[in-house]
Motif scaffolding. Structure first.
Motif, mmCIF file in Angstrom:
data_model
loop_
_atom_site.group_PDB
_atom_site.id
_atom_site.type_symbol
_atom_site.label_atom_id
_atom_site.label_comp_id
_atom_site.label_asym_id
_atom_site.label_seq_id
_atom_site.Cartn_x
_atom_site.Cartn_y
_atom_site.Cartn_z
ATOM 1 N N HIS A 185 77.201 -0.689 -106.500
ATOM 2 C CA HIS A 185 78.626 -0.306 -106.487
ATOM 3 C C HIS A 185 79.326 -0.632 -107.810
ATOM 4 O O HIS A 185 80.413 -1.229 -107.829
ATOM 5 N N HIS A 235 81.982 -3.835 -96.101
ATOM 6 C CA HIS A 235 80.625 -4.218 -96.497
ATOM 7 C C HIS A 235 80.688 -4.682 -97.941
ATOM 8 O O HIS A 235 81.759 -4.680 -98.533
ATOM 9 N N GLU A 279 84.165 3.912 -101.663
ATOM 10 C CA GLU A 279 82.838 4.536 -101.749
ATOM 11 C C GLU A 279 82.888 5.954 -102.269
ATOM 12 O O GLU A 279 81.886 6.492 -102.700
ATOM 13 N N VAL A 294 80.999 -4.301 -101.199
ATOM 14 C CA VAL A 294 81.262 -3.202 -102.118
ATOM 15 C C VAL A 294 81.999 -3.681 -103.376
ATOM 16 O O VAL A 294 82.067 -2.966 -104.362
ATOM 17 N N LEU A 347 71.733 3.398 -103.677
ATOM 18 C CA LEU A 347 72.991 3.796 -103.023
ATOM 19 C C LEU A 347 72.789 4.993 -102.104
ATOM 20 O O LEU A 347 73.191 4.981 -100.944
ATOM 21 N N GLY A 370 74.810 -4.748 -98.147
ATOM 22 C CA GLY A 370 75.210 -3.872 -99.241
ATOM 23 C C GLY A 370 75.248 -2.416 -98.838
ATOM 24 O O GLY A 370 75.467 -1.538 -99.653
ATOM 25 N N HIS A 422 75.999 6.189 -98.709
ATOM 26 C CA HIS A 422 74.795 5.570 -98.144
ATOM 27 C C HIS A 422 74.126 6.497 -97.122
ATOM 28 O O HIS A 422 72.910 6.563 -97.036
HETATM 29 ZN ZN LIG Z 1 78.594 0.929 -100.289
#
Ligand SMILES: [Zn+2]
Length: 304
Positions: free
Chosen positions: A131, A198, A276, A200, A89, A220, A64
């Motif tokens: 995600h 978060h 992530e 995800v 993203l 998000g 992010h």
């Molecule tokens: Zn994320």
């Protein structure tokens, strides 16, 4: 200088030129630039060593917030293909991707190709969730999208070899989902609840039958931060649902989750996952398949 010596010198010069030429040809290898390291790994598995795959985000990067250097931006504009996750993203490099598009670089945005779903944030957001990789079936679909884009846009590829490698990788993903499902079968139905840092795990929850109770950062993106009212609400949700563990990404500070665990009860554990980004070699998440296995094991141990 004798004639023979002159001839030998000329030969040596010609040999040096040939060597120089092959060096230049190496720099002209077809190049695919990939934004995230997860999609970079998938792409490596498909193209092997035939194509130069340049991955922008290093292990542990937050997709992010990750930003790009001027040198990396320049590389994108000479790529044969740019592969991005998409659906918002990569907020930190959106501008660079847009610039590459204006320059005519072919771009594959993968997330929109794999049947994306909206964020499940109490129904107040119709935005689609980027995600998708937390669902391996969608990564199998992504493998096929990437294969097709490489064959279409990258000159001189060995199509049969790419097809074979993509098929083999999809088979490995299928083995992964079988192993993950077997692990999760040991978690009681009433414990299949997730609190993350978060939002995800929407795709993961849908694919493997979990419920997402809430997120420490109710958004998000990792770039948002929670209000004290958000934390109080989540703390209450954690207490009433009896969730035994909170999962945080290894690239994110877990301070908020630690505070929440303390407020909600002594037996709430904070567990690190790779959600992530891939990790370094030896982290347990140096590839996508390894990352998913590690996460599945830690989730199972945290909830059962
Ligand atoms: Zn994320």
């Amino acid at each position: 200088m004798t004639r023979a010596a002159t001839f030998l010198l000329a030969l040596a010069a010609a040999a040096a030129m040939v060597a120089g030429c092959s060096g230049t040809a190496g720099a002209d290898r077809p190049t695919v630039v990939v934004t995230t390291n997860i999609l970079g790994d998938v792409t490596h598995n498909i193209v092997g060593d035939d194509i130069d795959v340049r991955v922008l985000m290093p292990p542990g990067a937050d997709p992010h917030s990750f930003q790009i250097s001027a040198a990396q931006a320049a590389r994108i504009e000479s790529a044969d293909l740019l592969i991005s996750n998409g659906l918002g993203l990569e907020e930190g490099i959106a501008h660079t991707v847009q610039a590459a598009r204006s320059e005519g670089v072919p771009i594959l945005e993968v997330a929109p190709q794999v049947n994306p779903i909206p964020f499940d944030t109490h129904g107040d957001s119709a935005a689609l969730d980027p995600h998708f990789w937390t669902d391996p079936d969608r990564v199998a679909a992504a493998t096929e999208s990437i294969r097709d884009a490489v064959v279409r846009h990258v000159p001189g590829v060995d199509r049969a070899a790419i097809d074979d490698r993509a098929d083999a990788y999809v088979d490995r993903i299928s083995d992964l989902t079988t192993a993950m499902t077997a692990l999760f079968d040991s978690i009681p139905a009433e414990s299949r609840r997730l609190v993350t840092n978060h939002h995800v795990f929407g795709y993961f929850a849908e694919r493997f039958g979990f419920e997402v109770i809430g997120a420490v950062v109710p958004s998000g993106t990792t770039l948002a931060s929670p209000s004290s009212a958000d934390l109080a609400e989540l703390s209450e949700a954690v207490r009433t649902s009896g969730v035994g563990a909170i999962f945080v990404d290894s690239s994110q500070p877990s301070k908020l989750a630690d505070v929440l665990a303390k407020e909600s009860g002594e037996r709430v554990e904070v567990i690190e996952l790779f959600t992530e980004s891939l990790g370094d070699a030896g982290s347990g998440a140096s590839s996508y398949l390894e990352m998913m296995e590690t996460n599945a094991t830690r989730i199972t141990e945290g909830l059962k």
